[in-house]
Write a protein that holds these residues in place. Structure first.
Motif, PDB file in Angstrom:
ATOM      1  N   ASP A   1       0.833  -1.163   0.106  1.00  0.00           N
ATOM      2  CA  ASP A   1       0.124   0.077   0.064  1.00  0.00           C
ATOM      3  C   ASP A   1       0.867   1.398   0.137  1.00  0.00           C
ATOM      4  OD1 ASP A   1      -2.336  -1.584  -0.208  1.00  0.00           O
ATOM      5  OD2 ASP A   1      -2.734  -1.012   1.989  1.00  0.00           O
ATOM      6  N   TYR A   2       1.800   1.306   0.803  1.00  0.00           N
ATOM      7  CA  TYR A   2       2.886   2.317   0.875  1.00  0.00           C
ATOM      8  C   TYR A   2       3.692   2.555  -0.429  1.00  0.00           C
ATOM      9  CZ  TYR A   2       6.939   5.465   2.157  1.00  0.00           C
ATOM     10  OH  TYR A   2       7.974   6.407   1.984  1.00  0.00           O
TER      11      TYR A   2
ATOM     12  N   LYS B   1       0.995   4.165  -2.953  1.00  0.00           N
ATOM     13  CA  LYS B   1       0.886   5.702  -2.646  1.00  0.00           C
ATOM     14  C   LYS B   1       1.921   6.338  -3.035  1.00  0.00           C
ATOM     15  CE  LYS B   1       0.554   8.444   1.228  1.00  0.00           C
ATOM     16  NZ  LYS B   1       1.874   8.769   2.012  1.00  0.00           N
TER      17      LYS B   1
ATOM     18  N   GLU C   1       1.912   9.376  -5.959  1.00  0.00           N
ATOM     19  CA  GLU C   1       2.587  10.703  -5.709  1.00  0.00           C
ATOM     20  C   GLU C   1       3.455  10.911  -7.010  1.00  0.00           C
ATOM     21  OE1 GLU C   1       4.106  10.219  -1.620  1.00  0.00           O
ATOM     22  OE2 GLU C   1       2.023  10.433  -1.022  1.00  0.00           O
TER      23      GLU C   1
END
Length: 82
Positions: free
Chosen positions: A42-43, A46, A50
């Motif tokens: 998930d990180y 993300k 970005e």
């Protein structure tokens, strides 16, 4: 003159490499607690959203670090150890 380059990880490359293999423990908290596979994935997703392509492999981000290309390199004086 020697050059130091600080390590970084290619986010998309890591997601591809690990595929269905667990990424558990790839990231750890300061207290030693390991992130779960889902937390890491998930990180990373993300960070990609970005616009980041790479992440530093240390908490200490070097001067000039780019989330697109990583460490720019840092000159280090040669030392003659003869």
């Amino acid at each position: 003159m020697k050059e130091i380059r600080h390590m970084c990880i290619d986010i998309a490359g890591a997601l591809s490499y690990y595929g269905k293999k667990s990424m558990k423990g790839l990231i750890k908290e300061d207290n030693g607690a390991e992130w779960t596979d889902k937390m890491v994935r998930d990180y990373f997703k993300k960070c990609l959203a970005e616009g980041k392509k790479v992440l530093p492999m240390s908490d200490n981000v070097c001067e000039g670090f780019s989330y697109q290309t990583g460490c720019p390199g840092h000159p280090q004086k040669d030392t003659d150890e003869t």
